[in-house]
Design a protein around this motif. Sequence first.
Motif, PDB file in Angstrom:
ATOM      1  N   ILE A 158      -3.835  15.876  -5.753  1.00 57.78           N
ATOM      2  CA  ILE A 158      -3.030  14.744  -6.208  1.00 57.78           C
ATOM      3  C   ILE A 158      -2.828  13.760  -5.068  1.00 57.78           C
ATOM      4  N   ALA A 159      -2.563  14.262  -3.869  1.00 58.86           N
ATOM      5  CA  ALA A 159      -2.383  13.380  -2.711  1.00 58.86           C
ATOM      6  C   ALA A 159      -3.673  12.642  -2.379  1.00 58.86           C
ATOM      7  N   THR A 160      -4.793  13.318  -2.512  1.00 57.72           N
ATOM      8  CA  THR A 160      -6.080  12.667  -2.274  1.00 57.72           C
ATOM      9  C   THR A 160      -6.316  11.553  -3.280  1.00 57.72           C
ATOM     10  N   LEU A 161      -6.001  11.793  -4.536  1.00 59.66           N
ATOM     11  CA  LEU A 161      -6.126  10.752  -5.552  1.00 59.66           C
ATOM     12  C   LEU A 161      -5.209   9.568  -5.261  1.00 59.66           C
ATOM     13  N   ALA A 162      -3.992   9.857  -4.826  1.00 60.76           N
ATOM     14  CA  ALA A 162      -3.039   8.782  -4.536  1.00 60.76           C
ATOM     15  C   ALA A 162      -3.547   7.887  -3.414  1.00 60.76           C
ATOM     16  N   VAL A 163      -4.116   8.479  -2.384  1.00 57.96           N
ATOM     17  CA  VAL A 163      -4.666   7.684  -1.288  1.00 57.96           C
ATOM     18  C   VAL A 163      -5.922   6.950  -1.744  1.00 57.96           C
ATOM     19  N   PHE A 164      -6.737   7.603  -2.564  1.00 55.87           N
ATOM     20  CA  PHE A 164      -7.944   6.954  -3.065  1.00 55.87           C
ATOM     21  C   PHE A 164      -7.614   5.729  -3.911  1.00 55.87           C
ATOM     22  N   PHE A 165      -6.522   5.791  -4.665  1.00 55.68           N
ATOM     23  CA  PHE A 165      -6.156   4.678  -5.528  1.00 55.68           C
ATOM     24  C   PHE A 165      -5.676   3.446  -4.757  1.00 55.68           C
ATOM     25  N   ASN A 166      -5.628   3.521  -3.430  1.00 57.11           N
ATOM     26  CA  ASN A 166      -5.382   2.320  -2.626  1.00 57.11           C
ATOM     27  C   ASN A 166      -6.547   1.339  -2.732  1.00 57.11           C
ATOM     28  N   ILE A 167      -7.618   1.761  -3.366  1.00 53.99           N
ATOM     29  CA  ILE A 167      -8.747   0.866  -3.589  1.00 53.99           C
ATOM     30  C   ILE A 167      -8.331  -0.305  -4.484  1.00 53.99           C
ATOM     31  N   ILE A 168      -7.336  -0.089  -5.342  1.00 57.06           N
ATOM     32  CA  ILE A 168      -6.899  -1.152  -6.261  1.00 57.06           C
ATOM     33  C   ILE A 168      -6.271  -2.324  -5.513  1.00 57.06           C
ATOM     34  N   PRO A 169      -5.232  -2.120  -4.660  1.00 57.56           N
ATOM     35  CA  PRO A 169      -4.738  -3.282  -3.912  1.00 57.56           C
ATOM     36  C   PRO A 169      -5.769  -3.821  -2.925  1.00 57.56           C
ATOM     37  N   PHE A 170      -6.651  -2.945  -2.435  1.00 59.13           N
ATOM     38  CA  PHE A 170      -7.700  -3.376  -1.520  1.00 59.13           C
ATOM     39  C   PHE A 170      -8.619  -4.393  -2.206  1.00 59.13           C
ATOM     40  N   VAL A 171      -9.059  -4.082  -3.406  1.00 60.87           N
ATOM     41  CA  VAL A 171      -9.947  -4.988  -4.145  1.00 60.87           C
ATOM     42  C   VAL A 171      -9.212  -6.272  -4.527  1.00 60.87           C
ATOM     43  N   ILE A 172      -7.946  -6.146  -4.900  1.00 58.03           N
ATOM     44  CA  ILE A 172      -7.171  -7.341  -5.252  1.00 58.03           C
ATOM     45  C   ILE A 172      -7.076  -8.279  -4.060  1.00 58.03           C
ATOM     46  N   TYR A 173      -6.786  -7.745  -2.882  1.00 59.65           N
ATOM     47  CA  TYR A 173      -6.672  -8.597  -1.694  1.00 59.65           C
ATOM     48  C   TYR A 173      -8.022  -9.158  -1.257  1.00 59.65           C
TER      49      TYR A 173
ATOM     50  N   SER B 290       0.819  -1.206   0.000  1.00 59.19           N
ATOM     51  CA  SER B 290       0.000   0.000   0.000  1.00 59.19           C
ATOM     52  C   SER B 290       0.859   1.264   0.000  1.00 59.19           C
ATOM     53  N   THR B 291       1.914   1.282   0.786  1.00 58.15           N
ATOM     54  CA  THR B 291       2.809   2.439   0.822  1.00 58.15           C
ATOM     55  C   THR B 291       3.493   2.634  -0.520  1.00 58.15           C
ATOM     56  N   PHE B 292       4.008   1.553  -1.083  1.00 55.86           N
ATOM     57  CA  PHE B 292       4.660   1.631  -2.391  1.00 55.86           C
ATOM     58  C   PHE B 292       3.684   2.116  -3.455  1.00 55.86           C
ATOM     59  N   PHE B 293       2.473   1.587  -3.441  1.00 56.43           N
ATOM     60  CA  PHE B 293       1.467   1.952  -4.433  1.00 56.43           C
ATOM     61  C   PHE B 293       1.087   3.426  -4.302  1.00 56.43           C
ATOM     62  N   THR B 294       0.885   3.902  -3.078  1.00 54.05           N
ATOM     63  CA  THR B 294       0.501   5.296  -2.858  1.00 54.05           C
ATOM     64  C   THR B 294       1.594   6.248  -3.303  1.00 54.05           C
ATOM     65  N   VAL B 295       2.826   5.957  -2.938  1.00 49.29           N
ATOM     66  CA  VAL B 295       3.942   6.830  -3.313  1.00 49.29           C
ATOM     67  C   VAL B 295       4.136   6.829  -4.830  1.00 49.29           C
ATOM     68  N   THR B 296       4.000   5.676  -5.453  1.00 46.16           N
ATOM     69  CA  THR B 296       4.160   5.578  -6.899  1.00 46.16           C
ATOM     70  C   THR B 296       3.070   6.352  -7.634  1.00 46.16           C
ATOM     71  N   VAL B 297       1.837   6.201  -7.206  1.00 43.22           N
ATOM     72  CA  VAL B 297       0.722   6.923  -7.841  1.00 43.22           C
ATOM     73  C   VAL B 297       0.878   8.429  -7.627  1.00 43.22           C
ATOM     74  N   PHE B 298       1.286   8.835  -6.418  1.00 42.84           N
ATOM     75  CA  PHE B 298       1.491  10.259  -6.159  1.00 42.84           C
ATOM     76  C   PHE B 298       2.575  10.814  -7.080  1.00 42.84           C
ATOM     77  N   TYR B 299       3.687  10.102  -7.201  1.00 47.87           N
ATOM     78  CA  TYR B 299       4.779  10.563  -8.059  1.00 47.87           C
ATOM     79  C   TYR B 299       4.340  10.646  -9.517  1.00 47.87           C
ATOM     80  N   ALA B 300       3.600   9.645  -9.979  1.00 48.80           N
ATOM     81  CA  ALA B 300       3.151   9.632 -11.370  1.00 48.80           C
ATOM     82  C   ALA B 300       2.221  10.813 -11.663  1.00 48.80           C
ATOM     83  N   PHE B 301       1.245  11.039 -10.802  1.00 47.52           N
ATOM     84  CA  PHE B 301       0.317  12.157 -11.015  1.00 47.52           C
ATOM     85  C   PHE B 301       1.004  13.508 -10.841  1.00 47.52           C
ATOM     86  N   TYR B 302       1.907  13.599  -9.875  1.00 47.87           N
ATOM     87  CA  TYR B 302       2.639  14.854  -9.641  1.00 47.87           C
ATOM     88  C   TYR B 302       3.491  15.217 -10.857  1.00 47.87           C
TER      89      TYR B 302
END
Length: 105
Positions: free
Chosen positions: A53-68, A16-28
């Motif tokens: 952008i930070a809100t979107l990055a945290v929101f995109f944690n829904i992806i690993p959440f759904v996968i798990y 989750s941390t890796f995913f959030t930081v990666t999404v934040f960096y990509a959108f930023y």
Amino acid sequence: MSKLQEDNIFVGMLVSTFFTVTVFYAFYTLNNNLIGNITINGRAFEGVTERFIATLAVFFNIIPFVIYIRVRKDNCLRGVGIVTVLFAIFMLVYYYVLHNSNLFA
């Protein structure tokens, strides 16, 4: 079996941390590259705020959440939930309570 395939809270937190930081960096990066380079309704794009952008990055944690959820790894799911809540609290305090506009300033 790899350590990242185990049903472990810390694995979920790490993913989750890796995913959030990666999404934040990509959108930023995308936001900074698009500022002034495109026009919308005849006006130059001025970018979106960093807190959006930070809100979107945290929101995109829904992806690993759904996968798990689908692979039924409940402990990893708990790890994703813990990190998501911690990032959301951090964002709430840093951007909205303290009225900061930039993380990297």
